[in-house]
Scaffold this active site. Sequence first.
Site, mmCIF file in Angstrom:
data_model
loop_
_atom_site.group_PDB
_atom_site.id
_atom_site.type_symbol
_atom_site.label_atom_id
_atom_site.label_comp_id
_atom_site.label_asym_id
_atom_site.label_seq_id
_atom_site.Cartn_x
_atom_site.Cartn_y
_atom_site.Cartn_z
ATOM 1 C CD GLU A 275 34.832 -1.723 10.384
ATOM 2 O OE1 GLU A 275 34.413 -0.959 11.069
ATOM 3 O OE2 GLU A 275 34.017 -2.644 9.705
ATOM 4 C CG HIS A 296 60.700 -9.194 26.238
ATOM 5 N ND1 HIS A 296 61.825 -10.138 25.995
ATOM 6 C CD2 HIS A 296 60.858 -8.206 26.738
ATOM 7 C CE1 HIS A 296 62.884 -9.143 26.639
ATOM 8 N NE2 HIS A 296 62.305 -8.041 26.939
ATOM 9 C CE LYS A 408 28.628 -6.040 8.758
ATOM 10 N NZ LYS A 408 28.618 -4.954 8.226
HETATM 11 O O1 PA5 Z 1 32.960 1.561 12.687
HETATM 12 C C1 PA5 Z 1 31.559 0.553 11.769
HETATM 13 O O2 PA5 Z 1 31.262 1.734 11.072
HETATM 14 C C2 PA5 Z 1 31.977 -0.544 12.089
HETATM 15 O O3 PA5 Z 1 32.655 -1.391 12.734
HETATM 16 C C3 PA5 Z 1 30.793 -0.710 13.210
HETATM 17 O O4 PA5 Z 1 31.043 -0.392 13.818
HETATM 18 C C4 PA5 Z 1 29.962 -1.971 12.984
HETATM 19 O O5 PA5 Z 1 29.882 -3.005 11.602
HETATM 20 C C5 PA5 Z 1 28.956 -1.709 13.909
HETATM 21 O O6 PA5 Z 1 28.131 -1.234 13.726
HETATM 22 P P1 PA5 Z 1 26.556 -1.012 14.576
HETATM 23 O O7 PA5 Z 1 27.155 0.405 15.318
HETATM 24 O O8 PA5 Z 1 24.965 -0.489 13.040
HETATM 25 O O9 PA5 Z 1 26.148 -1.872 15.059
#
Ligand code: PA5
Length: 440
Positions: A275, A296, A408
Site C-alpha cells: 500500500e 513445501h 471505495k
Molecule cells: O494503511 C492504511 O492507511 C489503510 O489500510 C487503513 O488502515 C484502512 O484503510 C483503514 O482505515 P481507517 O483506519 O481509517 O479505518
Amino acid sequence: MTQAKLDWAHAWLGGVSDRPSDDSSFIEKLKQELPVLPFLALPFAEDLIHQLEIHEEFLRSFKHMLLLGIGGSALGPRALQRAFAPGQDRPNYDGPSLWIADNVHPEWLQEHLDNLVPEDTLVVVVSKSGGTIETIAQYLIVLPWLQTKLPGTWQEHLFIVTDANKGFLRDEVDKYALRSLPVPDNLGGRYSVLSAVGMVPAVFLGMDWKGLIQGAISVGRPLAENPDTLLEHPSWKLARWAYQMSEAGKSQVIYFCYIPAWSTFGPWFCQLWAESLGKDGKGTMPIPATGVTDQHSLLQMFLDGPKDKICLFVSSPANKDILPMPAKLPEQWQYLKGHTFGDILEAETLATRATLAQKDVPVVHLDMPDESAYSAGKMMMLLEAATIFTGWLMGINPVDQPAVENGKKLARARLGMPGSEEDASRLAMFTAIASKNMEF
Ligand code: PA5
C-alpha cells in the site's frame, strides 16, 4: 544482551552489485518530514503508556474482545495476537480471546453476535478516519446488538480508537461519552500498530506491550533525534538495497519468516509495503512466506522460477533446545538421535538460506536474537522506516493510497450514497458491458 543483526553477506547477488550513490539530500528531507512521520520517534509513546496503564485493569476484565477494523487497523493487532498470545489457536485454551472482524462477512459477524456473551465482551472499534465503510457498517450492526442485550450498561462495552478531533466515530464518542484513545495525527493505518491501534488489543491479550514499544523506540528514536545518521541507519541500507534491486528488475520481495510464531507479520509487512509503494507504475510486490511450511509450497518458485525476487529472511535461534527427539528411533532415522525438534528448524533455516543464495536470490538476513516482543518491536520499526525510505528513493509518496479510493467511491455509488451520481455513471459504463460467460 545479544543484538538483532542484518547480515549482508548474501545481499548483492543475482548480478546486482552495490553501487555508490550520493543520498545526502535525503538527510535534509528527513529533517523536514520528521513532524509528519510520528511513527519514527513515537513522540506520543510515553503518554500512550500512561493512558494504557490507566485502562489496563478495565481492558483485562473482559474475556472477549471483538475488534472492528480493517487494513492497518487489523493486520498489526492480528500479528501481535498470533505471535504473543497464540493460545486461542491451541488446545485447552481458557484465556482472553480476540476476534478481529476485518471483512464484510455476514455469516462470520452473525455467528459472533449469536455466540459471544455480551456481558463478557468489549467491542473495540478502530478507524483512524472514522469513515471506513466496512468498519462503520459493522459498528452500526454491533451497536444495537449491545444496546439491546445490555440496556443501561452497553457504553461500558464499547471502546473507540480514532482521530482525536474529527470523524463519525469521534462524534459517537462525544455523543455517548464512550471510552476512547486517539490515533495521533499523521499516523496512517499501516504505520499505526505501535499506537492505541495495536496496543489496546495488546494490553487486553496480556502480552509484553511495553517491551514492544521500547524495542521500536530503540531503532527509530535515535534516527529521529539525529537525522544526520540516516545514511548509516539499517533501515536506509535496506531501502537502498530494495531500491537498487528493483531498478535491476527484481520486482518481488519475499518476507520469509523462519520464526513460525511470527508468520502473521508476513501479511502485516505485505500491506505496509504494497500500500505504501505500489504507485505510478512503480513498486515491488511483497510475498509473505513462512518457514518451514512454505518449503513445501512456494519455495520451488522462489528458487527456480523467474529471477525477479529478493528475500528478507527472518530467523532466530530461540527454539533450538526445545523438544528432544525420542531416544528410540527407526534405523533410517538414527541420525536424528541426540537432536531436538528445534534442531530440525535450525537446520532447515540454514539450508534454505544457503539454497536461496546458491540459486542467486539476493538475501538480507534479519537475524533476531530471540522471539521477544522487544525484538519484534525492533523489526517492525526497521521495516516501517525501510518502507518509507524505499518510497523516497523510488520518488513516490509512501504514506497515501490514492488508487484504492476509486473502488471505495464506486461501492458507495452502488449503495446509493447521495452525491455519487458521477461515480454511479462510471459504474454503469462497466456494468453495461455484457458478460462473456463460460459455464464450468
Ligand atoms: O494503511 C492504511 O492507511 C489503510 O489500510 C487503513 O488502515 C484502512 O484503510 C483503514 O482505515 P481507517 O483506519 O481509517 O479505518
